[in-house]
Design a protein around this motif. Sequence first.
Motif, PDB file in Angstrom:
ATOM      1  N   SER A 250     -12.587  19.328  -6.386  1.00 48.71           N
ATOM      2  CA  SER A 250     -12.361  18.003  -6.949  1.00 48.71           C
ATOM      3  C   SER A 250     -13.286  17.015  -6.246  1.00 48.71           C
ATOM      4  O   SER A 250     -13.631  17.202  -5.070  1.00 48.71           O
ATOM      5  CB  SER A 250     -10.894  17.590  -6.759  1.00 48.71           C
ATOM      6  N   TYR A 251     -13.675  15.959  -6.945  1.00 51.04           N
ATOM      7  CA  TYR A 251     -14.694  15.027  -6.462  1.00 51.04           C
ATOM      8  C   TYR A 251     -14.097  13.639  -6.279  1.00 51.04           C
ATOM      9  O   TYR A 251     -13.251  13.214  -7.071  1.00 51.04           O
ATOM     10  CB  TYR A 251     -15.884  15.003  -7.432  1.00 51.04           C
ATOM     11  N   VAL A 252     -14.547  12.946  -5.238  1.00 48.39           N
ATOM     12  CA  VAL A 252     -13.934  11.674  -4.860  1.00 48.39           C
ATOM     13  C   VAL A 252     -14.997  10.642  -4.494  1.00 48.39           C
ATOM     14  O   VAL A 252     -16.002  10.977  -3.850  1.00 48.39           O
ATOM     15  CB  VAL A 252     -12.980  11.847  -3.652  1.00 48.39           C
ATOM     16  N   LEU A 253     -14.757   9.411  -4.891  1.00 44.96           N
ATOM     17  CA  LEU A 253     -15.546   8.262  -4.451  1.00 44.96           C
ATOM     18  C   LEU A 253     -14.623   7.266  -3.762  1.00 44.96           C
ATOM     19  O   LEU A 253     -13.497   7.053  -4.212  1.00 44.96           O
ATOM     20  CB  LEU A 253     -16.226   7.564  -5.633  1.00 44.96           C
ATOM     21  N   ALA A 254     -15.106   6.668  -2.691  1.00 42.16           N
ATOM     22  CA  ALA A 254     -14.433   5.528  -2.070  1.00 42.16           C
ATOM     23  C   ALA A 254     -15.387   4.351  -2.171  1.00 42.16           C
ATOM     24  O   ALA A 254     -16.497   4.386  -1.620  1.00 42.16           O
ATOM     25  CB  ALA A 254     -14.077   5.818  -0.622  1.00 42.16           C
ATOM     26  N   TYR A 278      -6.307   7.423  -8.928  1.00 43.47           N
ATOM     27  CA  TYR A 278      -6.781   6.175  -8.332  1.00 43.47           C
ATOM     28  C   TYR A 278      -5.774   5.673  -7.291  1.00 43.47           C
ATOM     29  O   TYR A 278      -4.572   5.818  -7.467  1.00 43.47           O
ATOM     30  CB  TYR A 278      -6.904   5.070  -9.396  1.00 43.47           C
ATOM     31  N   ARG A 279      -6.280   5.061  -6.251  1.00 43.33           N
ATOM     32  CA  ARG A 279      -5.433   4.343  -5.310  1.00 43.33           C
ATOM     33  C   ARG A 279      -6.282   3.475  -4.393  1.00 43.33           C
ATOM     34  O   ARG A 279      -7.520   3.584  -4.372  1.00 43.33           O
ATOM     35  CB  ARG A 279      -4.555   5.283  -4.498  1.00 43.33           C
ATOM     36  N   THR A 280      -5.632   2.635  -3.610  1.00 47.18           N
ATOM     37  CA  THR A 280      -6.300   1.769  -2.642  1.00 47.18           C
ATOM     38  C   THR A 280      -5.949   2.220  -1.236  1.00 47.18           C
ATOM     39  O   THR A 280      -4.817   2.620  -0.966  1.00 47.18           O
ATOM     40  CB  THR A 280      -5.856   0.311  -2.835  1.00 47.18           C
ATOM     41  N   GLN A 281      -6.930   2.172  -0.338  1.00 50.61           N
ATOM     42  CA  GLN A 281      -6.673   2.438   1.075  1.00 50.61           C
ATOM     43  C   GLN A 281      -7.316   1.338   1.907  1.00 50.61           C
ATOM     44  O   GLN A 281      -8.496   1.029   1.726  1.00 50.61           O
ATOM     45  CB  GLN A 281      -7.250   3.786   1.503  1.00 50.61           C
ATOM     46  N   VAL A 291     -11.192   6.920  -6.039  1.00 47.13           N
ATOM     47  CA  VAL A 291     -11.101   7.485  -7.387  1.00 47.13           C
ATOM     48  C   VAL A 291     -11.552   8.937  -7.332  1.00 47.13           C
ATOM     49  O   VAL A 291     -12.606   9.246  -6.770  1.00 47.13           O
ATOM     50  CB  VAL A 291     -11.969   6.717  -8.399  1.00 47.13           C
ATOM     51  N   GLY A 292     -10.745   9.826  -7.914  1.00 49.46           N
ATOM     52  CA  GLY A 292     -11.091  11.240  -7.912  1.00 49.46           C
ATOM     53  C   GLY A 292     -11.008  11.846  -9.296  1.00 49.46           C
ATOM     54  O   GLY A 292     -10.419  11.282 -10.216  1.00 49.46           O
ATOM     55  N   GLY A 293     -11.609  13.028  -9.433  1.00 50.31           N
ATOM     56  CA  GLY A 293     -11.576  13.736 -10.707  1.00 50.31           C
ATOM     57  C   GLY A 293     -12.720  14.719 -10.840  1.00 50.31           C
ATOM     58  O   GLY A 293     -13.276  15.183  -9.845  1.00 50.31           O
ATOM     59  N   ASN A 310     -20.978  11.611 -12.952  1.00 47.76           N
ATOM     60  CA  ASN A 310     -19.992  11.342 -14.000  1.00 47.76           C
ATOM     61  C   ASN A 310     -18.853  10.470 -13.475  1.00 47.76           C
ATOM     62  O   ASN A 310     -18.371   9.564 -14.162  1.00 47.76           O
ATOM     63  CB  ASN A 310     -19.421  12.655 -14.540  1.00 47.76           C
ATOM     64  N   LEU A 311     -18.409  10.766 -12.260  1.00 46.40           N
ATOM     65  CA  LEU A 311     -17.320   9.990 -11.668  1.00 46.40           C
ATOM     66  C   LEU A 311     -17.759   8.559 -11.397  1.00 46.40           C
ATOM     67  O   LEU A 311     -17.002   7.606 -11.635  1.00 46.40           O
ATOM     68  CB  LEU A 311     -16.861  10.657 -10.371  1.00 46.40           C
ATOM     69  N   GLU A 312     -18.986   8.387 -10.926  1.00 39.25           N
ATOM     70  CA  GLU A 312     -19.500   7.036 -10.693  1.00 39.25           C
ATOM     71  C   GLU A 312     -19.584   6.249 -12.003  1.00 39.25           C
ATOM     72  O   GLU A 312     -19.227   5.067 -12.063  1.00 39.25           O
ATOM     73  CB  GLU A 312     -20.879   7.096 -10.038  1.00 39.25           C
ATOM     74  N   SER A 313     -20.046   6.905 -13.066  1.00 42.76           N
ATOM     75  CA  SER A 313     -20.110   6.239 -14.366  1.00 42.76           C
ATOM     76  C   SER A 313     -18.728   5.804 -14.830  1.00 42.76           C
ATOM     77  O   SER A 313     -18.553   4.693 -15.355  1.00 42.76           O
ATOM     78  CB  SER A 313     -20.743   7.191 -15.391  1.00 42.76           C
ATOM     79  N   HIS A 314     -17.748   6.670 -14.613  1.00 39.44           N
ATOM     80  CA  HIS A 314     -16.364   6.345 -14.989  1.00 39.44           C
ATOM     81  C   HIS A 314     -15.852   5.133 -14.211  1.00 39.44           C
ATOM     82  O   HIS A 314     -15.235   4.230 -14.784  1.00 39.44           O
ATOM     83  CB  HIS A 314     -15.481   7.556 -14.707  1.00 39.44           C
ATOM     84  N   VAL A 315     -16.122   5.090 -12.920  1.00 41.03           N
ATOM     85  CA  VAL A 315     -15.644   3.977 -12.087  1.00 41.03           C
ATOM     86  C   VAL A 315     -16.315   2.675 -12.508  1.00 41.03           C
ATOM     87  O   VAL A 315     -15.656   1.631 -12.660  1.00 41.03           O
ATOM     88  CB  VAL A 315     -15.907   4.272 -10.597  1.00 41.03           C
TER      89      VAL A 315
END
Length: 515
Positions: A250-254, A278-281, A291-293, A310-315
Amino acid sequence: MRRDGKTTSLWQDQMPDYESENQVLKSDKIYDVLVVGGGITGITTALLLQKSGKNCIVAEAHSIGFGTTGGTTAHLNTMLDTDYHTLINDFGEKSAQMVAGITREAINTIKQLASDYQANCAFKEVSGYLFAQNEEQAKYLDKIVEASRKVGISIEYTDQIPLPVTYQKAVVFDKQAQFHPTRYVFALAQAFEKMGGTLWQHCQVTDIDEGDSIRVTTSQGIIQARKLVYATHIPPGVNLLHFRCAPYRSYVLAVTLNNEEQYPDGLVYDMEDPYHYYRTQEIDGQRYLIVGGEDHKTAHMENTEICFRNLESHVRQHFAVDQIVFKWSSQYFETTDGLPYIGHLPGASDNVYVATGYSGNGMTFGTVAAIVLTDLLTTGQSSYKDLFAPGRVKPVAGFTSFVKEQVDVIKEFASKWFSQSDLKELAELAHDEARVVEYEGTSIAMYKDERGQIHAVNPTCPHAKCAVAWNSAEKSWDCPCHGSRFSCDGELLTGPARSNLEKINIDELEEADGE
């Protein structure tokens, strides 16, 4: 701190390597329990056992938090990847109620341990949200609501979610939670050692002799124990569970946002396949949107960098992104029936236990495993023994002979040395590119790093002889069969393999040819 990949997670940032107490490994001492693995499962299990009066030792092949604990998104859920509609259909309503109960107990346990040992891990109880974006998803969401209420989950429909996205229907469920996982695990490890527990890092298990007591050969020496727990995410060696658990990444961006109001207060999930979460830290006054997926089976994606794009585009489609500060990927294992395997390891002696198959709920189920295993190892019983029993999986015909074939030692390969002039494929490799090539009937996995240096290994995974594939995002060779992962030089990062990929020396022979 290090982790099992080249990318850096939010939880590694500004975290030093954990320093164990200066302890002497005594090969003649027999511990009550040896816990193999220093993630949330292993450290929590060891702590709870030590509190109960057991004398425990933890053996971690790298450093604590090295694996999935350092790469999680640290959601703490009673609403799980396997929803309660599915659990009721597959296991019955009573069993589904038990799952809801033990996951609630796990979250409460994390809250209590964080407080008891002053973990400074920003534990926070928050609401969870699940939203549907089309008619099909909305109909299934109704089934989830009905089933969740049956098992005692407090869940309601809502017309507001803390995300700037459009949706048809949404629900909110209370008393979920989040935390900083590596700060939490470090605090528990310190508490474990202060109680008299022994923690050895960079201590790889290489061989096990099972008997009345267990004798374990490690890179640091011999460990003897009455009981052994594999808290390694997936047990090492070749075991039935490897063929009932599938590895996924699974892939994650902060990221930081330009609009402070867009940071969600809560845990939020869509219903896509694969879904986004999605969540905030907040860490030391700085807030991050996590954000992950983009999940996929390990080593089944040719270019893993595409997942990040793809995840960056989604965010960016939904949020006013200021900066992508961290990006990372992590591994988890899906079981065939949606619940983890916790208990006696099939095929091993009665003294060997395992916990694996957490799906995307590793922090919650890792703590569930610690609770269940502590009961089993101190009293011999647990209310959840049958529910999570690894023995609920029955061996298929011919499995025993299959395992015997797979554990045979792979034929010598690394003794073959090749010169760069002989391997024309080397010239075709760009910097930071990897490929498996054929030379004189032999497969060679090669990677040319950013400096132009060639790294070559045998692409055959020593676990069950599958061919590894290159992970361009994490700069690792990953096994698509059972999830073993190796560095570009063949160093074992994560099991179930117990040894490195065989290294092929190209550069040294080239130097010898030139002399």
